[in-house]
Design a protein around this motif. Structure first.
Motif, PDB file in Angstrom:
ATOM      1  N   VAL A  34      -4.723   4.171   1.727  1.00  0.00           N
ATOM      2  CA  VAL A  34      -3.627   4.345   3.198  1.00  0.00           C
ATOM      3  C   VAL A  34      -3.962   2.846   2.969  1.00  0.00           C
ATOM      4  O   VAL A  34      -2.712   2.234   3.863  1.00  0.00           O
ATOM      5  CB  VAL A  34      -4.917   4.109   4.382  1.00  0.00           C
ATOM      6  N   GLN A  35      -4.465   2.090   2.093  1.00  0.00           N
ATOM      7  CA  GLN A  35      -4.339   0.467   1.446  1.00  0.00           C
ATOM      8  C   GLN A  35      -2.689   1.212   0.692  1.00  0.00           C
ATOM      9  O   GLN A  35      -2.201  -1.125   0.774  1.00  0.00           O
ATOM     10  CB  GLN A  35      -5.364  -0.489   1.280  1.00  0.00           C
ATOM     11  N   GLY A  36      -2.650   1.543   0.186  1.00  0.00           N
ATOM     12  CA  GLY A  36      -0.959   1.318  -0.814  1.00  0.00           C
ATOM     13  C   GLY A  36      -1.248   1.152  -1.965  1.00  0.00           C
ATOM     14  O   GLY A  36      -0.935   1.127  -2.755  1.00  0.00           O
ATOM     15  N   LYS A  37      -2.754   1.404  -2.679  1.00  0.00           N
ATOM     16  CA  LYS A  37      -3.502   0.920  -3.866  1.00  0.00           C
ATOM     17  C   LYS A  37      -3.814   2.284  -4.309  1.00  0.00           C
ATOM     18  O   LYS A  37      -3.019   2.273  -6.009  1.00  0.00           O
ATOM     19  CB  LYS A  37      -4.526   0.234  -3.654  1.00  0.00           C
ATOM     20  N   THR A  38      -3.318   3.855  -3.990  1.00  0.00           N
ATOM     21  CA  THR A  38      -3.872   4.871  -4.596  1.00  0.00           C
ATOM     22  C   THR A  38      -2.598   5.731  -4.168  1.00  0.00           C
ATOM     23  O   THR A  38      -2.281   5.388  -2.570  1.00  0.00           O
ATOM     24  CB  THR A  38      -5.019   5.212  -5.006  1.00  0.00           C
ATOM     25  N   ALA A  39      -1.449   6.293  -4.449  1.00  0.00           N
ATOM     26  CA  ALA A  39      -0.868   7.735  -3.345  1.00  0.00           C
ATOM     27  C   ALA A  39      -1.862   8.683  -2.831  1.00  0.00           C
ATOM     28  O   ALA A  39      -1.482   8.548  -1.980  1.00  0.00           O
ATOM     29  CB  ALA A  39       0.159   7.907  -4.748  1.00  0.00           C
ATOM     30  N   TYR A  40      -3.069   8.747  -3.470  1.00  0.00           N
ATOM     31  CA  TYR A  40      -3.875   9.840  -1.852  1.00  0.00           C
ATOM     32  C   TYR A  40      -5.393  10.211  -3.108  1.00  0.00           C
ATOM     33  O   TYR A  40      -5.332   9.108  -3.944  1.00  0.00           O
ATOM     34  CB  TYR A  40      -2.981  11.253  -2.519  1.00  0.00           C
ATOM     35  N   THR A  41      -6.041  10.883  -2.397  1.00  0.00           N
ATOM     36  CA  THR A  41      -7.247  11.206  -2.300  1.00  0.00           C
ATOM     37  C   THR A  41      -7.076  12.192  -1.880  1.00  0.00           C
ATOM     38  O   THR A  41      -7.217  13.228  -1.330  1.00  0.00           O
ATOM     39  CB  THR A  41      -8.345   9.990  -1.927  1.00  0.00           C
ATOM     40  N   ILE A  42      -8.858  12.849  -3.093  1.00  0.00           N
ATOM     41  CA  ILE A  42      -9.789  14.327  -2.040  1.00  0.00           C
ATOM     42  C   ILE A  42     -10.172  14.406  -1.125  1.00  0.00           C
ATOM     43  O   ILE A  42     -11.656  13.701  -1.623  1.00  0.00           O
ATOM     44  CB  ILE A  42      -9.617  15.232  -3.439  1.00  0.00           C
ATOM     45  N   THR A  43     -10.078  14.401  -0.286  1.00  0.00           N
ATOM     46  CA  THR A  43     -11.401  14.128   1.072  1.00  0.00           C
ATOM     47  C   THR A  43     -11.248  15.413   1.772  1.00  0.00           C
ATOM     48  O   THR A  43     -10.363  16.440   2.451  1.00  0.00           O
ATOM     49  CB  THR A  43     -10.854  12.863   1.360  1.00  0.00           C
ATOM     50  N   GLY A  44     -11.682  15.609   3.193  1.00  0.00           N
ATOM     51  CA  GLY A  44     -11.532  16.015   4.644  1.00  0.00           C
ATOM     52  C   GLY A  44     -10.861  15.530   5.592  1.00  0.00           C
ATOM     53  O   GLY A  44     -10.928  13.997   5.236  1.00  0.00           O
ATOM     54  N   PRO A  45     -11.299  16.246   6.708  1.00  0.00           N
ATOM     55  CA  PRO A  45     -10.802  15.382   7.677  1.00  0.00           C
ATOM     56  C   PRO A  45     -10.849  14.112   8.417  1.00  0.00           C
ATOM     57  O   PRO A  45     -10.652  13.583   9.335  1.00  0.00           O
ATOM     58  CB  PRO A  45     -10.395  16.509   8.829  1.00  0.00           C
ATOM     59  N   TRP A  46     -12.525  13.900   8.302  1.00  0.00           N
ATOM     60  CA  TRP A  46     -12.755  12.745   8.875  1.00  0.00           C
ATOM     61  C   TRP A  46     -12.011  11.639   8.620  1.00  0.00           C
ATOM     62  O   TRP A  46     -12.377  10.222   9.201  1.00  0.00           O
ATOM     63  CB  TRP A  46     -14.412  12.266   8.221  1.00  0.00           C
ATOM     64  N   THR A  47     -10.789  12.164   7.005  1.00  0.00           N
ATOM     65  CA  THR A  47     -10.936  10.288   6.579  1.00  0.00           C
ATOM     66  C   THR A  47      -9.638   9.867   7.880  1.00  0.00           C
ATOM     67  O   THR A  47      -9.314   8.336   8.086  1.00  0.00           O
ATOM     68  CB  THR A  47     -10.222  10.796   5.497  1.00  0.00           C
ATOM     69  N   GLU A  48      -9.220  11.120   8.125  1.00  0.00           N
ATOM     70  CA  GLU A  48      -8.051  10.758   9.708  1.00  0.00           C
ATOM     71  C   GLU A  48      -8.781   9.008  10.196  1.00  0.00           C
ATOM     72  O   GLU A  48      -8.278   8.059  10.738  1.00  0.00           O
ATOM     73  CB  GLU A  48      -7.677  11.691  10.361  1.00  0.00           C
ATOM     74  N   ALA A  49      -9.984   9.320  11.126  1.00  0.00           N
ATOM     75  CA  ALA A  49     -10.160   8.553  11.773  1.00  0.00           C
ATOM     76  C   ALA A  49     -11.054   6.980  11.003  1.00  0.00           C
ATOM     77  O   ALA A  49     -10.724   6.505  11.523  1.00  0.00           O
ATOM     78  CB  ALA A  49     -11.501   9.104  13.073  1.00  0.00           C
ATOM     79  N   ALA A  50     -11.396   8.204   9.597  1.00  0.00           N
ATOM     80  CA  ALA A  50     -12.046   6.772   8.779  1.00  0.00           C
ATOM     81  C   ALA A  50     -11.228   5.798   8.294  1.00  0.00           C
ATOM     82  O   ALA A  50     -11.751   4.410   8.110  1.00  0.00           O
ATOM     83  CB  ALA A  50     -13.669   7.321   8.055  1.00  0.00           C
TER      84      ALA A  50
END
Length: 432
Positions: free
Chosen positions: A276-292
């Motif tokens: 989200v900060q533009g420091k990596t392109a992606y992560t492997i996670t779940g839908p909670w990341t949208e809010a968190a």
């Protein structure tokens, strides 16, 4: 099994006003368990045990108060927030063995919930599945996550899938115009990102569980669904070519700089939101990341996306886990507890509680509030999933597995030795 506060389990409370309950009309009495294998006498007193976070415990208690008002009961809500799977299950187990267990408790599926079912501390809920028609109302794969040795011991209300969540602008910077649909294409995306100075996948090795998500994905790719499942249950040996290949690829991701520098020492709390900060392109996670991660940073969800990691296997699966409720086998409140759970898993209740990854048909995420979560649910929510590895194994074996993956990435063990070590770990557990 646990990590910092930035865990998938902890963020359930951020992505949903996670679960509370309002009741149906009263059925039969109340009471909690007693020692000596006896069933408690009926009463109007109920007790619910949970690990609800501070963000949502107020909502839960408010809903329980409403249930009490409608049913003439007095319900005590006890929570052990932030304790994770290293503490909460042991606390629950101690209470049950001491005869002070709750009427209803919240629990994770897989090997975390399994011991309570196998010890017959959790009630067989088959009669209530029939009574309330839960089989037709709740995601079948999620029900499987709380079914042990053929016994439906829990009712899942949350089912979360793990996938890739990415920054669209960084993909565009690397010239990635289409999402990968094969594993080879994913590797090609990684190379393109590195070529423009972007770290592809943001995962951290501190605590073990975050970077684990990469290895379990690679194992699904190399072993395929049938063998993967048998490896997790100890029904097939880990000392085999498919596992060696997965560990080899795991090391490759580090060596080719597809993971952050010093990934093993990184805290998931710091590195997971880096996309989200533009420091990596992606992560492997779940839908909670949208809010968190996205909404909490006041970013627009339209700048991000998600996709199921390509495995080259049929059926296409992703890592997943469930959480739900169990009922004390010794409670005097079985009918009332089941009615409470049934109300919780009504679509209207799930929506009112803003559960963003509900197992209940008709309670899908609101695309206006959580568009990316809704997109994931629409595209991949009905796909089967393999059990996330820190739920597939008991805590002791999960911790030992984390040590193996750490040793591998540090170069102290080779892929074939890692496979042999995993076989020792899993076979010792399976035999016991």
């Amino acid at each position: 099994m646990t990590g910092s506060s930035f865990t998938r389990r902890g963020f359930l409370g951020l992505t949903s006003a996670a679960v509370a309950g309002v009741g149906l009309s009263a059925c039969t009495g109340g009471g909690t368990s007693t020692g000596g294998g006896q069933t408690a006498a009926a009463s109007k007193n109920l007790r619910l045990f949970t690990y609800e976070g501070d963000e949502t415990i107020g909502l839960l208690k408010a809903q329980i108060k409403k249930f009490d008002a409608e049913n003439g009961t007095t319900t005590t809500v006890d929570s052990l927030p932030g304790s994770g799977a290293a503490v909460y299950p042991d606390k629950l187990r101690t209470e049950l063995l001491g005869g002070k267990g709750p009427d209803v408790w919240r629990i994770w599926g897989g090997q975390i919930g399994s011991p309570f079912a196998k010890a017959k501390q959790a009630l067989d809920l088959a009669p209530y599945y029939s009574k309330f028609g839960w089989d037709s109302k709740i995601n079948t794969a999620a029900i499987g996550g709380m079914t042990f040795d053929g016994v439906k011991s829990g009712v899942p209300f949350v089912s979360l899938g793990i996938g890739a969540w990415y920054n669209k602008s960084l993909f565009a910077k690397a010239g990635v115009s289409a999402l990968p649909t094969t594993y080879a294409e994913l590797e090609a995306v990684n190379d393109k990102l590195v070529a423009v100075g972007v770290t592809p996948c943001g995962l951290g090795g501190k605590y073990g569980w975050d970077i684990m998500r990469l290895f379990e994905y690679l194992l699904e790719h190399t072993a395929g669904p049938e063998l993967h499942d048998k490896l997790l249950t100890g029904d097939e040996s880990w000392d085999r070519a498919e596992v060696v290949e997965a560990f080899t690829l795991f090391k490759k991701w580090q060596d080719k700089k597809w993971l952050p520098q010093g990934a093993l020492g990184l805290d998931p709390a710091d590195i997971e939101p880096a996309y989200v900060q533009g420091k990596t392109a992606y992560t492997i996670t779940g839908p909670w990341t949208e809010a968190a991660a996205i909404l909490s940073a006041k970013k627009s969800p339209s700048a991000f996306g998600n996709f199921e990691l390509p495995t080259d296997q049929t059926p296409a699966r992703h890592s997943g886990f469930v959480e739900g409720y169990m009922i004390n086998a010794k409670t005097g409140n079985a009918d009332k507890a089941a009615a409470l759970i049934d109300f919780i898993v009504q679509p209207a209740t799930q929506k009112a509680l803003q559960v963003s990854a509900s197992t209940v048909k008709g309670a899908e995420p609101d695309p206006k509030a959580l568009p990316l979560s809704a997109e994931w649910a629409d595209k991949y929510g009905s796909n089967p999933f393999y059990t996330i590895q820190d739920q597939a194994f008991p805590k002791k074996q999960a911790d030992q597995y984390f040590s193996v993956q750490s040793d591998l990435l540090q170069g102290s063990v080779a892929p074939d030795a890692a496979a042999k070590k995993m076989q020792e770990i899993v076979s010792a557990w399976a035999k016991s």
